[in-house]
Design a protein around this motif. Structure first.
Motif, PDB file in Angstrom:
ATOM      1  N   GLN A   1       0.748  -1.175  -0.042  1.00 33.19           N
ATOM      2  CA  GLN A   1       0.161   0.115   0.133  1.00 33.19           C
ATOM      3  C   GLN A   1       0.818   1.246  -0.065  1.00 33.19           C
ATOM      4  OE1 GLN A   1      -3.255   1.844   2.999  1.00 33.19           O
ATOM      5  NE2 GLN A   1      -3.792  -0.100   2.113  1.00 33.19           N
ATOM      6  N   TRP A   2       1.782   1.081   0.754  1.00 33.61           N
ATOM      7  CA  TRP A   2       2.741   2.407   0.882  1.00 33.61           C
ATOM      8  C   TRP A   2       3.312   2.743  -0.757  1.00 33.61           C
ATOM      9  CZ3 TRP A   2       5.853   0.471   5.596  1.00 33.61           C
ATOM     10  CH2 TRP A   2       5.059   0.465   6.791  1.00 33.61           C
ATOM     11  N   MET A   3       4.090   1.573  -1.421  1.00 32.14           N
ATOM     12  CA  MET A   3       4.315   1.807  -2.375  1.00 32.14           C
ATOM     13  C   MET A   3       3.333   2.366  -3.570  1.00 32.14           C
ATOM     14  SD  MET A   3       7.067  -1.684  -2.604  1.00 32.14           S
ATOM     15  CE  MET A   3       5.652  -2.566  -3.626  1.00 32.14           C
TER      16      MET A   3
ATOM     17  N   THR B   1       1.787   0.540   9.652  1.00 32.87           N
ATOM     18  CA  THR B   1       1.312   2.123   9.388  1.00 32.87           C
ATOM     19  C   THR B   1       2.618   2.625   8.773  1.00 32.87           C
ATOM     20  OG1 THR B   1      -0.604   1.958  10.965  1.00 32.87           O
ATOM     21  CG2 THR B   1       0.239   4.219  10.151  1.00 32.87           C
ATOM     22  N   LEU B   2       2.467   3.642   7.895  1.00 33.83           N
ATOM     23  CA  LEU B   2       3.486   4.429   7.609  1.00 33.83           C
ATOM     24  C   LEU B   2       2.866   5.897   7.725  1.00 33.83           C
ATOM     25  CD1 LEU B   2       6.123   5.226   5.857  1.00 33.83           C
ATOM     26  CD2 LEU B   2       4.749   5.360   3.883  1.00 33.83           C
ATOM     27  N   ARG B   3       3.560   6.787   8.488  1.00 34.29           N
ATOM     28  CA  ARG B   3       3.265   8.161   8.949  1.00 34.29           C
ATOM     29  C   ARG B   3       4.073   9.001   7.724  1.00 34.29           C
ATOM     30  NH1 ARG B   3       0.748  11.349  12.721  1.00 34.29           N
ATOM     31  NH2 ARG B   3       1.505  13.269  12.923  1.00 34.29           N
ATOM     32  N   VAL B   4       3.221   9.870   7.139  1.00 32.75           N
ATOM     33  CA  VAL B   4       4.002  10.809   6.195  1.00 32.75           C
ATOM     34  C   VAL B   4       3.570  11.959   6.542  1.00 32.75           C
ATOM     35  CG1 VAL B   4       4.113  11.432   3.577  1.00 32.75           C
ATOM     36  CG2 VAL B   4       3.624   8.915   4.282  1.00 32.75           C
TER      37      VAL B   4
ATOM     38  N   GLY C   1      -4.495  17.675  -0.915  1.00 31.13           N
ATOM     39  CA  GLY C   1      -5.568  17.199   0.134  1.00 31.13           C
ATOM     40  C   GLY C   1      -5.371  15.938   0.767  1.00 31.13           C
ATOM     41  N   MET C   2      -5.288  15.896   1.836  1.00 32.19           N
ATOM     42  CA  MET C   2      -4.955  14.744   2.463  1.00 32.19           C
ATOM     43  C   MET C   2      -6.218  13.672   2.767  1.00 32.19           C
ATOM     44  SD  MET C   2      -2.420  15.832   5.683  1.00 32.19           S
ATOM     45  CE  MET C   2      -0.908  16.306   5.186  1.00 32.19           C
ATOM     46  N   ALA C   3      -7.451  14.406   2.669  1.00 31.44           N
ATOM     47  CA  ALA C   3      -8.659  13.460   2.830  1.00 31.44           C
ATOM     48  C   ALA C   3      -8.633  12.595   1.840  1.00 31.44           C
ATOM     49  CB  ALA C   3      -9.994  14.510   2.714  1.00 31.44           C
ATOM     50  N   ASP C   4      -8.473  12.919   0.346  1.00 29.29           N
ATOM     51  CA  ASP C   4      -8.455  11.936  -0.632  1.00 29.29           C
ATOM     52  C   ASP C   4      -7.420  11.059  -0.558  1.00 29.29           C
ATOM     53  OD1 ASP C   4     -10.332  13.638  -1.935  1.00 29.29           O
ATOM     54  OD2 ASP C   4      -8.916  14.691  -3.194  1.00 29.29           O
ATOM     55  N   TRP C   5      -6.178  11.075   0.006  1.00 28.95           N
ATOM     56  CA  TRP C   5      -5.220  10.182   0.115  1.00 28.95           C
ATOM     57  C   TRP C   5      -5.480   9.243   1.284  1.00 28.95           C
ATOM     58  CZ3 TRP C   5      -1.489   9.864  -3.375  1.00 28.95           C
ATOM     59  CH2 TRP C   5      -1.139  11.263  -4.139  1.00 28.95           C
ATOM     60  N   ARG C   6      -6.183   9.838   2.352  1.00 25.59           N
ATOM     61  CA  ARG C   6      -6.497   8.690   3.235  1.00 25.59           C
ATOM     62  C   ARG C   6      -7.793   7.899   3.214  1.00 25.59           C
ATOM     63  NH1 ARG C   6      -6.701  14.054   6.769  1.00 25.59           N
ATOM     64  NH2 ARG C   6      -4.641  13.927   7.913  1.00 25.59           N
ATOM     65  N   ASP C   7      -8.594   8.356   2.054  1.00 19.96           N
ATOM     66  CA  ASP C   7      -9.671   7.315   1.698  1.00 19.96           C
ATOM     67  C   ASP C   7      -8.791   6.078   0.750  1.00 19.96           C
ATOM     68  OD1 ASP C   7     -11.435   9.084   2.888  1.00 19.96           O
ATOM     69  OD2 ASP C   7     -12.177   9.851   1.079  1.00 19.96           O
ATOM     70  N   ARG C   8      -7.878   6.503   0.004  1.00 19.54           N
ATOM     71  CA  ARG C   8      -7.317   5.631  -0.783  1.00 19.54           C
ATOM     72  C   ARG C   8      -6.280   4.928  -0.041  1.00 19.54           C
ATOM     73  NH1 ARG C   8      -7.515   9.867  -4.256  1.00 19.54           N
ATOM     74  NH2 ARG C   8      -5.215  10.271  -4.455  1.00 19.54           N
ATOM     75  N   TYR C   9      -5.873   5.279   0.954  1.00 19.57           N
ATOM     76  CA  TYR C   9      -4.588   4.680   1.463  1.00 19.57           C
ATOM     77  C   TYR C   9      -4.923   4.380   3.109  1.00 19.57           C
ATOM     78  CZ  TYR C   9      -2.714   5.061  -3.093  1.00 19.57           C
ATOM     79  OH  TYR C   9      -2.418   4.869  -4.727  1.00 19.57           O
ATOM     80  N   PRO C  10      -5.485   3.790   3.510  1.00 16.55           N
ATOM     81  CA  PRO C  10      -6.000   3.606   5.005  1.00 16.55           C
ATOM     82  C   PRO C  10      -4.649   3.280   5.813  1.00 16.55           C
ATOM     83  CG  PRO C  10      -7.016   1.939   3.891  1.00 16.55           C
ATOM     84  CD  PRO C  10      -6.559   2.700   2.785  1.00 16.55           C
ATOM     85  N   GLN C  11      -3.666   2.681   5.374  1.00 14.17           N
ATOM     86  CA  GLN C  11      -2.442   2.235   6.299  1.00 14.17           C
ATOM     87  C   GLN C  11      -1.604   3.225   6.106  1.00 14.17           C
ATOM     88  OE1 GLN C  11      -1.790  -1.878   4.795  1.00 14.17           O
ATOM     89  NE2 GLN C  11      -2.467  -2.632   6.627  1.00 14.17           N
ATOM     90  N   VAL C  12      -1.690   4.511   5.590  1.00 10.59           N
ATOM     91  CA  VAL C  12      -0.768   5.478   5.510  1.00 10.59           C
ATOM     92  C   VAL C  12      -1.528   6.628   6.573  1.00 10.59           C
ATOM     93  CG1 VAL C  12       0.147   7.306   4.137  1.00 10.59           C
ATOM     94  CG2 VAL C  12      -0.127   4.964   3.153  1.00 10.59           C
ATOM     95  N   ASP C  13      -0.825   7.113   7.393  1.00  8.36           N
ATOM     96  CA  ASP C  13      -1.331   8.133   8.132  1.00  8.36           C
ATOM     97  C   ASP C  13      -0.512   9.470   7.755  1.00  8.36           C
ATOM     98  OD1 ASP C  13      -2.134   9.766  10.337  1.00  8.36           O
ATOM     99  OD2 ASP C  13      -0.448   8.937  11.736  1.00  8.36           O
ATOM    100  N   PHE C  14      -1.408  10.242   7.475  1.00 14.87           N
ATOM    101  CA  PHE C  14      -1.112  11.548   6.823  1.00 14.87           C
ATOM    102  C   PHE C  14      -1.065  12.793   7.827  1.00 14.87           C
ATOM    103  CE2 PHE C  14      -2.681   9.040   3.373  1.00 14.87           C
ATOM    104  CZ  PHE C  14      -1.758   9.192   2.323  1.00 14.87           C
ATOM    105  N   ALA C  15       0.216  13.518   7.981  1.00 14.50           N
ATOM    106  CA  ALA C  15      -0.002  14.620   8.763  1.00 14.50           C
ATOM    107  C   ALA C  15       0.729  15.941   8.176  1.00 14.50           C
ATOM    108  CB  ALA C  15       0.830  14.122   9.966  1.00 14.50           C
ATOM    109  N   ARG C  16       0.533  17.070   8.634  1.00  9.08           N
ATOM    110  CA  ARG C  16       1.277  18.125   8.465  1.00  9.08           C
ATOM    111  C   ARG C  16       2.341  18.176   9.266  1.00  9.08           C
ATOM    112  NH1 ARG C  16      -1.293  19.087   3.900  1.00  9.08           N
ATOM    113  NH2 ARG C  16      -3.309  19.915   3.940  1.00  9.08           N
ATOM    114  N   GLY C  17       3.598  18.511   8.662  1.00  4.93           N
ATOM    115  CA  GLY C  17       4.805  18.438   9.484  1.00  4.93           C
ATOM    116  C   GLY C  17       5.910  19.458   8.739  1.00  4.93           C
TER     117      GLY C  17
END
Length: 152
Positions: A96-98, A125-128, A136-152
């Protein structure tokens, strides 16, 4: 051969990496020939930063996440600024990360820009983290639930 990658996929990843590096070198050569040394230096810095980020990832990951290195080798627009590996990835997390990184690279290449990311790898989980509000992180979160998206 990297675990989890089939022979054709390994060759494709290597081909993409070689192509991306040669393309950057051709751009640098053209800039030097046009006496645009400042732009050539910026291109060299960009290439060096990307290659150094691959080195950081290579040194940090467990062998179970080796396919992640191969995918990042074909993602010249994704620069890994920092990586922390807490656990060896398990299950289908690496796949999923790939897929996520490949899709992110395609979007960045289309937009003609690079993105600096911080990665934290756990068992499932992969945190990015990134500073790019326009992605937009919402779109990415829907497609990749095992990826944790954050602003950083």
């Amino acid at each position: 051969m990297p675990q989890g990658l089939e022979h054709g996929t390994v060759l494709e990843a290597f081909r993409r990496h070689r192509h991306d590096v040669l393309n950057e070198l051709q751009i640098i050569r053209a800039l030097i020939q046009m006496n645009r040394s400042e732009r050539a230096m910026a291109a060299i810095d960009r290439l060096a930063e990307w290659l150094q980020s691959l080195g950081r990832v290579q040194q940090a990951v467990f062998s179970s996440a080796e396919p992640l290195v191969w995918v990042l080798a074909g993602c010249p627009h994704v620069v890994v600024a920092d990586i922390v590996v807490e656990h060896a990835p398990e299950g289908d997390a690496v796949e999923q990360w790939m897929a996520f990184l490949t899709e992110l690279e395609a979007q960045l290449a289309t937009e003609g820009r690079s993105l600096r990311v911080k990665l934290r790898i756990g068992a499932t989980t992969l945190r990015v983290e990134w500073d790019a509000p326009e992605l937009g992180m919402a779109d990415w979160r829907d497609r990749y639930p095992q990826v944790d998206f954050a602003r950083g």
